[in-house]
Design a protein around this motif. Structure first.
Motif, short mmCIF file in Angstrom:
data_model
loop_
_atom_site.label_atom_id
_atom_site.label_comp_id
_atom_site.label_asym_id
_atom_site.label_seq_id
_atom_site.Cartn_x
_atom_site.Cartn_y
_atom_site.Cartn_z
N LYS A 3 0.83 -1.20 0.00
CA LYS A 3 0.00 0.00 0.00
C LYS A 3 0.88 1.26 0.00
O LYS A 3 0.61 2.21 -0.73
N HIS A 4 1.94 1.24 0.81
CA HIS A 4 2.85 2.38 0.87
C HIS A 4 3.56 2.59 -0.46
O HIS A 4 3.73 3.73 -0.92
N ILE A 5 3.99 1.49 -1.09
CA ILE A 5 4.68 1.60 -2.37
C ILE A 5 3.74 2.18 -3.43
O ILE A 5 4.11 3.08 -4.18
N GLY A 6 2.52 1.64 -3.48
CA GLY A 6 1.54 2.13 -4.47
C GLY A 6 1.19 3.59 -4.26
O GLY A 6 1.12 4.37 -5.21
N TRP A 7 0.95 3.96 -3.00
CA TRP A 7 0.61 5.35 -2.70
C TRP A 7 1.79 6.27 -3.04
O TRP A 7 1.60 7.34 -3.62
N GLY A 8 3.00 5.86 -2.70
CA GLY A 8 4.18 6.67 -3.02
C GLY A 8 4.39 6.81 -4.51
O GLY A 8 4.69 7.90 -5.00
N ALA A 9 4.18 5.72 -5.26
CA ALA A 9 4.35 5.78 -6.71
C ALA A 9 3.30 6.69 -7.33
O ALA A 9 3.60 7.48 -8.24
N ALA A 36 10.77 7.43 -7.77
CA ALA A 36 11.18 8.03 -6.50
C ALA A 36 10.10 7.85 -5.44
O ALA A 36 10.40 7.52 -4.28
N GLY A 37 8.85 8.05 -5.82
CA GLY A 37 7.75 7.88 -4.87
C GLY A 37 7.61 6.44 -4.41
O GLY A 37 7.36 6.17 -3.23
N GLY A 38 7.78 5.50 -5.32
CA GLY A 38 7.71 4.09 -4.96
C GLY A 38 8.82 3.70 -4.00
O GLY A 38 8.60 2.96 -3.05
N ALA A 39 10.01 4.21 -4.25
CA ALA A 39 11.13 3.93 -3.35
C ALA A 39 10.88 4.52 -1.97
O ALA A 39 11.12 3.87 -0.95
N GLY A 40 10.38 5.75 -1.95
CA GLY A 40 10.04 6.37 -0.66
C GLY A 40 8.96 5.60 0.07
O GLY A 40 9.01 5.43 1.29
N ALA A 42 8.35 2.40 -0.20
CA ALA A 42 8.94 1.15 0.28
C ALA A 42 9.69 1.37 1.59
O ALA A 42 9.58 0.58 2.53
N ILE A 43 10.43 2.44 1.67
CA ILE A 43 11.17 2.75 2.90
C ILE A 43 10.20 3.04 4.04
O ILE A 43 10.36 2.54 5.15
N SER A 44 9.15 3.81 3.75
CA SER A 44 8.15 4.12 4.76
C SER A 44 7.43 2.86 5.23
O SER A 44 7.21 2.66 6.43
N GLY A 45 7.07 1.99 4.29
CA GLY A 45 6.39 0.74 4.65
C GLY A 45 7.27 -0.17 5.48
O GLY A 45 6.81 -0.81 6.43
N ALA A 46 8.54 -0.24 5.13
CA ALA A 46 9.46 -1.09 5.89
C ALA A 46 9.65 -0.57 7.31
O ALA A 46 9.71 -1.34 8.26
N ALA A 47 9.73 0.74 7.45
CA ALA A 47 9.89 1.32 8.77
C ALA A 47 8.66 1.07 9.63
O ALA A 47 8.77 0.75 10.81
N GLU A 48 7.49 1.19 9.04
CA GLU A 48 6.26 0.95 9.79
C GLU A 48 6.10 -0.52 10.15
O GLU A 48 5.64 -0.86 11.23
N ALA A 49 6.49 -1.40 9.25
CA ALA A 49 6.36 -2.84 9.50
C ALA A 49 7.29 -3.31 10.60
O ALA A 49 7.01 -4.31 11.26
N SER A 50 8.38 -2.60 10.83
CA SER A 50 9.34 -3.03 11.83
C SER A 50 8.96 -2.62 13.24
O SER A 50 9.54 -3.12 14.20
N SER A 51 7.97 -1.73 13.41
CA SER A 51 7.56 -1.34 14.75
C SER A 51 6.38 -2.21 15.20
O SER A 51 5.45 -2.44 14.43
#
Length: 75
Positions: A3-9, A36-40, A42-51
């Motif tokens: 969802k984060h990747i799609g929204w960012g893209a 760039a949005g997709g990469a951002g 992905a980073i946001s989604g990974a950070a959220e998934a780790s908490s």
């Protein structure tokens, strides 16, 4: 995370469309913005998934409190 990747893209592509309108190069600007949005995203989604979620935090806090520890906060 998808969802984060799609929204960012999608957001990046929209910003790229605006940049493309200004520069006159739509295709390149939209592709760059989406990448760039997709990469951002992905980073946001990974950070959220780790908490841990609220239930895991509450369980851990309770377990540690029973053993005499005091949780000051979560990162």
């Amino acid at each position: 995370m998808a969802k984060h990747i799609g929204w960012g893209a999608a957001t990046g592509a929209a910003i790229g469309a605006v940049v493309g309108a200004i520069t006159g190069n739509f295709t390149s600007a939209i592709e760059s913005g989406a990448a760039a949005g997709g990469a951002g995203g992905a980073i946001s989604g990974a950070a959220e998934a780790s908490s841990p979620d609220a239930v895991v935090r509450a369980y851990t806090d309770r377990c540690l409190a029973k053993r005499g520890y005091e949780v000051l906060g979560w990162r």
